[in-house]
Design an enzyme around this catalytic site. Structure first.
Site, short mmCIF file in Angstrom:
data_model
loop_
_atom_site.label_atom_id
_atom_site.label_comp_id
_atom_site.label_asym_id
_atom_site.label_seq_id
_atom_site.Cartn_x
_atom_site.Cartn_y
_atom_site.Cartn_z
N HIS A 1 -10.32 13.27 18.70
CA HIS A 1 -10.73 14.58 18.41
C HIS A 1 -11.04 14.59 16.85
O HIS A 1 -11.22 15.52 16.46
CB HIS A 1 -9.58 15.35 18.50
CG HIS A 1 -8.95 15.56 20.08
ND1 HIS A 1 -9.98 16.12 21.13
CD2 HIS A 1 -8.16 14.64 20.66
CE1 HIS A 1 -9.20 15.83 22.27
NE2 HIS A 1 -8.35 14.93 22.05
N GLU B 1 -6.05 -7.27 2.42
CA GLU B 1 -5.23 -8.11 1.45
C GLU B 1 -5.85 -9.46 1.53
O GLU B 1 -5.91 -10.13 0.53
CB GLU B 1 -3.94 -7.82 1.17
CG GLU B 1 -3.71 -7.04 0.11
CD GLU B 1 -2.15 -6.61 -0.26
OE1 GLU B 1 -1.24 -7.32 0.25
OE2 GLU B 1 -2.08 -6.18 -1.47
N LYS C 1 -3.57 -1.73 -12.01
CA LYS C 1 -2.34 -1.76 -12.42
C LYS C 1 -2.47 -1.87 -14.04
O LYS C 1 -1.60 -1.76 -14.94
CB LYS C 1 -1.51 -2.96 -12.04
CG LYS C 1 -1.02 -2.67 -10.60
CD LYS C 1 -0.29 -4.03 -10.15
CE LYS C 1 0.41 -3.95 -8.74
NZ LYS C 1 0.79 -4.94 -8.03
O1 PA5 Z 1 1.15 -8.89 0.80
C1 PA5 Z 1 1.66 -9.03 -0.34
O2 PA5 Z 1 1.66 -10.06 -1.14
C2 PA5 Z 1 1.78 -7.56 -1.06
O3 PA5 Z 1 1.13 -6.70 -0.26
C3 PA5 Z 1 3.10 -7.28 -1.76
O4 PA5 Z 1 3.99 -7.37 -0.34
C4 PA5 Z 1 3.25 -6.08 -2.25
O5 PA5 Z 1 2.22 -5.71 -3.19
C5 PA5 Z 1 4.85 -5.91 -2.88
O6 PA5 Z 1 4.95 -6.83 -3.66
P1 PA5 Z 1 6.52 -7.02 -4.29
O7 PA5 Z 1 7.35 -7.36 -3.13
O8 PA5 Z 1 6.37 -8.39 -5.13
O9 PA5 Z 1 6.87 -5.88 -4.86
#
Ligand code: PA5
Length: 421
Positions: A299, A278, A412
């Site tokens: 494996h 990310e 989304k």
């Molecule tokens: O690193 C990040 O910002 C994301 O992976 C969020 O943690 C994830 O999308 C979950 O978000 P939220 O806590 O707002 O539901």
């Protein structure tokens, strides 16, 4: 040194002169990653994970420890709802260090009816404490987890809100809801993103409930930060690791396989994948991170590593000293395994680990190794800090913003159009 970075046969992949030049040349770009949020640097408003004042005050630590003790005494099971970066570190630390005999169940990371059903069955008739972790209280999976758990607690308890803690952004809808309903509210600070929240209050409550020393955990990260601030950048292991990734990436190695030989490190590997994917995978750039649990995956994926496309490198997560001692039984069954009887499993596992590095290096797969002396809360805190700094540096090197993740919004918008339409 508690944490070590080594690059097996580095000179085979990066000429010594190129490495030395690179170490000097890139210092200016990455030095901001060890200065911290007080300095005027790019993304300064997202550097809360470097500011230990934001992590948890002594009062908060006391509050967390007191609440945790009472939860262990008065409940049978902890249910945590959260997804992605907001929960990955919690899961990783619990998987590595959990000693308390206290059941912890994760909800809010799936849309599967079967998975949620099995959790609801598991907690039936049990006294449940519920923690909801959501930086933006709009993500669907934790939202569904929240709905199911509030429903369960409303149906089974008198004052349902007493059994709930929510961790969210201050002044958000979740904060307002907490005030209206009477949930205990813990802040998810604006300056700390989901995947950088592992050392903050976001993770601490579930860890303390699982009897993990949150003081030691934070201390590990803090002591590494101090070392980094005093030490020379060229000797900094996060920098060396970030630079090794960068040089390999430029040479066409754009897949990083986080590998380990201890199944309890699987969530740590998952956390690494979360952090780097990310943070770096944007603007058509970035190394694709993935993971493997050896020796089992030798494996399966091991075949590809040995003989598939030469595009990947491996980062091994290795623990030097482990307490668990187990000997291969000695008996008279003629099973063909007498050559290992009496040997310690740790010894056999270490031999397999070294053999794997030798074979993969022979096949031109660069092998990076991150070694922790031992496995405890302090070392895990240190490890997370090591990787977060490295990821920030690495993102600076490829010139992307490590703190946003616009890409995850694309599916989304299609999904919400269908769900709301
Ligand atoms: O690193 C990040 O910002 C994301 O992976 C969020 O943690 C994830 O999308 C979950 O978000 P939220 O806590 O707002 O539901």
């Amino acid at each position: 040194m508690a944490i070590q970075f080594t690059f097996h046969h580095k000179e085979k992949y990066i000429a010594s002169k190129q490495w030395e030049d690179s170490l000097i040349r890139h210092q200016k770009i990455v030095e901001k990653a060890i200065l911290g949020s007080k300095e005027k640097v790019q993304y300064a408003n997202m550097l809360g994970w470097m500011d230990f004042k934001l992590f948890a005050s002594n009062e908060e630590l006391d509050e967390i420890n007191t609440l945790s003790k009472s939860i262990r005494e008065n409940y049978d099971v902890l249910v945590i709802s959260g997804v992605g970066g907001s929960i990955q570190a919690t899961l990783a630390v619990i998987q590595c260090l959990k000693t308390a005999d206290f059941e912890t169940v994760i909800l809010g990371n799936t849309l599967s009816a079967r998975a949620i059903n099995s959790i609801l069955k598991k907690i039936k008739n049990k006294r449940v404490y519920f923690i909801n972790i959501a930086k933006n209280f709009g993500t669907l999976e934790p939202g569904i987890g929240f709905r199911f758990m509030t429903d369960y607690l409303k149906a089974t308890t008198e004052c349902y809100a007493q059994h709930v803690s929510v961790i969210g952004t201050k002044h958000s809808e979740l904060h307002e809801l907490a005030e209206e309903e009477g949930f205990r509210f813990w802040p998810f600070y604006d300056e700390i993103g989901g995947r950088y929240s592992g050392l903050s209050v976001v993770s601490l409550l579930p860890l303390a409930i699982n009897n993990i020393s949150i003081e030691d955990y934070i201390e590990g990260a803090k002591s590494l930060q101090e070392k980094y601030r005093k030490g020379k950048l060229v000797d900094n292991p996060s920098y060396q690791y970030a630079l090794a990734r960068f040089e390999l990436y430029k040479a066409g190695k754009d897949i990083e396989l986080f590998a380990h030989f201890e199944p309890f490190l699987e969530h740590v590997a998952k956390w690494c994948v979360q952090l780097f994917a990310e943070s770096e995978g944007k603007e058509n750039k970035g190394i694709f991170p993935t993971r493997a649990s050896y020796s089992e995956d030798l494996h399966a994926i091991g075949q590809y590593v040995q003989e598939g496309q030469r595009k990947l490198f491996e980062t091994f997560l290795h623990i030097d000293k482990l307490d668990d001692q187990l000997q291969v039984p000695v008996n008279d069954v003629e099973d063909g395994f007498s050559y290992i009887e009496g040997k310690l499993l740790k010894e056999i596992n270490d031999i397999a680990y070294r053999a794997t590095i030798a074979a993969h290096d022979d096949a031109n797969v660069p092998c990076l190794v991150i070694t922790l002396d031992e496995l405890d809360a302090k070392h895990i805190g240190e490890l997370f800090y090591f990787f977060m700094v490295a990821c920030y540096m690495s993102s600076m090197l490829i010139d992307v913003n490590p703190f946003d993740q616009q890409g995850v919004e694309a599916y989304k918008s299609y999904m919400f159009t269908s769900l709301e339409g």
